[in-house]
Design an enzyme around this catalytic site. Structure first.
Site, PDB file in Angstrom:
ATOM      1  N   LYS A 188      43.221  28.122  27.091  1.00 50.86           N
ATOM      2  CA  LYS A 188      43.296  28.757  25.775  1.00 50.86           C
ATOM      3  C   LYS A 188      43.625  30.235  25.985  1.00 50.86           C
ATOM      4  O   LYS A 188      42.771  31.033  26.381  1.00 50.86           O
ATOM      5  CB  LYS A 188      41.968  28.619  25.032  1.00 50.86           C
ATOM      6  CG  LYS A 188      42.014  29.198  23.624  1.00 50.86           C
ATOM      7  CD  LYS A 188      41.069  30.375  23.503  1.00 50.86           C
ATOM      8  CE  LYS A 188      41.091  31.058  22.170  1.00 50.86           C
ATOM      9  NZ  LYS A 188      42.205  31.995  21.992  1.00 50.86           N
ATOM     10  N   GLY A 241      37.188  38.833  29.132  1.00 52.43           N
ATOM     11  CA  GLY A 241      37.281  39.451  27.807  1.00 52.43           C
ATOM     12  C   GLY A 241      36.103  40.369  27.548  1.00 52.43           C
ATOM     13  O   GLY A 241      35.506  40.916  28.489  1.00 52.43           O
ATOM     14  N   GLY A 246      31.451  37.330  26.030  1.00 53.80           N
ATOM     15  CA  GLY A 246      30.983  36.702  27.264  1.00 53.80           C
ATOM     16  C   GLY A 246      29.515  36.300  27.168  1.00 53.80           C
ATOM     17  O   GLY A 246      29.121  35.224  27.626  1.00 53.80           O
ATOM     18  N   GLU A 263      34.294  37.589  33.453  1.00 59.32           N
ATOM     19  CA  GLU A 263      34.881  38.862  33.889  1.00 59.32           C
ATOM     20  C   GLU A 263      34.950  39.731  32.649  1.00 59.32           C
ATOM     21  O   GLU A 263      35.776  39.499  31.769  1.00 59.32           O
ATOM     22  CB  GLU A 263      36.283  38.572  34.442  1.00 59.32           C
ATOM     23  CG  GLU A 263      36.757  39.584  35.406  1.00 59.32           C
ATOM     24  CD  GLU A 263      35.803  39.700  36.558  1.00 59.32           C
ATOM     25  OE1 GLU A 263      35.118  40.731  36.618  1.00 59.32           O
ATOM     26  OE2 GLU A 263      35.705  38.761  37.368  1.00 59.32           O
ATOM     27  N   CYS A 297      40.682  46.235  32.423  1.00 56.13           N
ATOM     28  CA  CYS A 297      39.237  46.244  32.716  1.00 56.13           C
ATOM     29  C   CYS A 297      38.950  47.277  33.774  1.00 56.13           C
ATOM     30  O   CYS A 297      37.859  47.835  33.829  1.00 56.13           O
ATOM     31  CB  CYS A 297      38.773  44.904  33.266  1.00 56.13           C
ATOM     32  SG  CYS A 297      39.296  43.530  32.314  1.00 56.13           S
ATOM     33  N   GLU A 397      32.930  50.900  26.456  1.00 60.26           N
ATOM     34  CA  GLU A 397      34.313  50.601  26.814  1.00 60.26           C
ATOM     35  C   GLU A 397      35.224  50.814  25.611  1.00 60.26           C
ATOM     36  O   GLU A 397      35.032  50.189  24.570  1.00 60.26           O
ATOM     37  CB  GLU A 397      34.446  49.160  27.316  1.00 60.26           C
ATOM     38  CG  GLU A 397      35.814  48.913  27.923  1.00 60.26           C
ATOM     39  CD  GLU A 397      35.990  47.495  28.449  1.00 60.26           C
ATOM     40  OE1 GLU A 397      35.608  46.550  27.753  1.00 60.26           O
ATOM     41  OE2 GLU A 397      36.541  47.352  29.561  1.00 60.26           O
TER      42      GLU A 397
HETATM   43  C1  UN1 Z   1      42.130  43.371  34.237  1.00 58.61           C
HETATM   44  O1  UN1 Z   1      42.352  44.437  33.693  1.00 58.61           O
HETATM   45  O2  UN1 Z   1      41.439  42.507  33.679  1.00 58.61           O
HETATM   46  O3  UN1 Z   1      43.161  45.739  39.595  1.00 58.61           O
HETATM   47  C2  UN1 Z   1      42.726  42.964  35.534  1.00 58.61           C
HETATM   48  C3  UN1 Z   1      43.936  45.771  38.635  1.00 58.61           C
HETATM   49  C4  UN1 Z   1      44.767  44.555  38.347  1.00 58.61           C
HETATM   50  C5  UN1 Z   1      44.007  43.551  37.565  1.00 58.61           C
HETATM   51  C6  UN1 Z   1      43.357  44.067  36.322  1.00 58.61           C
HETATM   52  N1  UN1 Z   1      45.195  43.985  39.597  1.00 58.61           N
HETATM   53  O4  UN1 Z   1      44.052  46.755  37.923  1.00 58.61           O
END
Ligand code: UN1
Length: 509
Positions: A188, A241, A246, A263, A297, A397
């Site tokens: 999804k 997300g 989560g 994550e 992230c 965040e």
């Molecule tokens: C993300 O933002 O969920 O290390 C992943 C990094 C990328 C992956 C980011 N290889 O910035």
């Protein structure tokens, strides 16, 4: 392959409609609903219409995945790996086309979109190789004439729920280890990037994943996502997300004792010590804070700087951030693309308002509306100075191009600030002092630590993930990813021909 360009029919732009992929067939949703995906750099550009699947569609996808399971798990893992190799090669062939489709659908600049596809290629090849490794332990038994070993087994149907910010890389991070270990998948994707997901699954079909091993269900989290999470027939879920989403998934999944890999958020810091190469630090900070428009992230949203170099660093940072060129990611001169949607602009703007009350705004601070930007979700690269470690803009965040400078007196205060957040994904230190670098590697309580590099750009063959509320202890990528999608089975073979009692017959008395 679906055509990526809009077909022009009789002078009108025809918007293509895409389907779900269930049990090896491209089908419409039973709901009869569709939703649109639009280009965030120019919202007049409709990428496509996608099926708004409901619970019944999702149940069919889960059933297809279940039915495909037995044959797929019995296929020798090296053979499964060969299909992953073919998929990796197809991704390589289609890299440019996919990257352009990605930039159009979610806005990141083209070189970064190419990098996103490359990350998918890298994990496909890495996991293809796992088909011939997937190591277990073979150990001596404590008893004579007895064999002891462990092997990895697939869990079953994997529910893969992915975000829009890495629309090729993250689905590949999840699906490649799930599939090579013998699980089947219900995928999804985020509702902001259904086109990227569709193109990806088309390539998976072409690579030869058998019908039902991969199923694509586009639609809302409330309908598709919740059905996957609640289903007794999906024993493993992987989600990337928001932390709040989560946590909700974790509560529901816990009721069925599901395997769950989360994550979630980040509030990643770069520490600049007084002896740092400031030009190098400014390069790393600019790339980590404003690359992908801060929508990673791993993005750097905090710079923790030792007082003696604060002014010099701030001056260079403000100059760099203020000079970044905003625009559509397909244009070669663009350095910063748009935010993903209007809600993201509102959220970032609300945080800037909070920041104005907490600290000093030194650069940016509002939606960008210059020439060529009027139809997109653009936001100025923004820098705050004099931010306290516990200020909201230093704790929450934001997921946008907003950077907080946090001045500290010394290394100890820097470590406290790095670790004093609810998240623990990525961190970095800039220093020329090798002792300080090793202290930081030890002291920064994050899943990823960089020395003299920014907070973004993790490679696929090391574990990816974070501490505290960034996740629930699982890691993606690397060998560690296999742990999410496998059960360990310990196997003992006694070839002595007699009853042997472990812990008893080999002990005195
Ligand atoms: C993300 O933002 O969920 O290390 C992943 C990094 C990328 C992956 C980011 N290889 O910035």
């Amino acid at each position: 392959m679906a055509r990526l360009e809009r077909a022009r029919v009789g002078g009108h732009v025809e918007v293509p409609t895409f389907r779900l992929f269930i049990g090896g067939a491209w089908v419409e949703s039973q709901s009869g609903r569709t939703f649109e995906s639009r280009n965030p750099a120019d919202t007049r550009d409709v990428v496509g219409r996608f099926q708004g699947a409901d619970a019944a569609d999702t149940a069919l996808a889960i059933q297809a995945a279940e039915e495909a399971g037995p044959a797929w798990r019995r296929m020798p893992a090296p053979k499964r790996g060969e299909i992953l190799y073919r998929f990796g090669r197809l991704l390589t062939d289609q890299k440019e086309e996919l990257a352009r489709a990605m930039t159009r659908e979610m806005g990141k600049v083209l070189p970064e979109a190419r990098g996103d596809v490359q990350e998918g290629i890298d994990i496909a090849f890495l996991m293809a190789g796992e088909g011939r490794r997937m190591f277990g332990d073979t150990v001596p038994s404590e008893l004579p004439d007895k064999w002891a070993m462990s092997i990895r087994e697939p869990i079953g149907v994997a529910g893969i729920i992915t975000p829009w910010n890495f629309p090729i890389a993250i689905p590949c991070w999840k699906m490649m280890p799930a599939l090579v270990t013998g699980n089947t998948v219900v995928f999804k994707p985020a509702s902001d990037t259904p086109h990227c997901a569709t193109l990806l699954v088309q390539l998976m079909e072409q690579a030869g994943f058998p019908p039902g091993t991969v199923n694509l269900v586009t639609g809302s989290g409330a309908e598709v996502g919740d059905t996957i999470v609640e289903s007794p027939d999906v024993p493993v879920i992987s989600f990337t997300g928001h932390t709040e989403t989560g946590k909700r998934i974790a509560q529901r999944a816990a009721r069925r004792l599901k395997r769950l890999s989360l994550e979630l958020g980040g509030k990643n810091a770069i520490v600049v010590l007084r002896d740092a190469d400031l030009d190098l630090a400014v390069d790393g900070i600019t790339w980590s804070a404003f690359g992908t428009t801060g929508q990673r992230c791993t993005a750097c949203s905090r710079v923790i700087v030792e007082e003696p170099v604060r002014e010099a660093l701030l001056e260079r940072l403000v100059e760099r951030a203020g000079g970044l060129r905003l625009g559509a990611g397909l244009e070669a001169s663009t350095e910063v693309g748009p935010l993903i949607n209007a809600a993201a602009v509102d959220k970032v703007a609300a945080y800037v308002e909070i920041g104005r009350a907490e600290a000093e705004l030194r650069c940016g601070g509002g939606p960008a509306t210059g020439d060529g930007l009027e139809h997109g979700h653009f936001f100025e690269p923004t820098v705050f100075d004099g931010v306290l470690p516990m200020a909201r803009i230093a704790q929450e965040e934001i997921f946008g191009p907003v950077l907080s400078l946090i001045p500290v007196a010394d290394y100890e205060a820097a470590v406290t600030a790095v670790n004093q957040t609810r998240y623990g994904l990525s961190s970095s230190v800039y220093t020329r002092d090798v002792n300080a670098a090793f202290r930081a590697m030890r002291d920064f309580a994050t899943g990823i630590v960089y020395v003299n590099a920014g907070t973004i750009g993790a490679e696929t063959h090391l574990p990816f993930g974070g501490t505290r509320e960034t996740g629930n202890g699982h890691r993606e990528a690397g060998h560690a990813a296999l742990d999410t999608y496998t059960e360990w089975k310990a196997i003992y073979v006694d070839f002595s021909g007699r009853l042997q009692r472990a812990q008893i017959d080999n002990q005195p008395g």
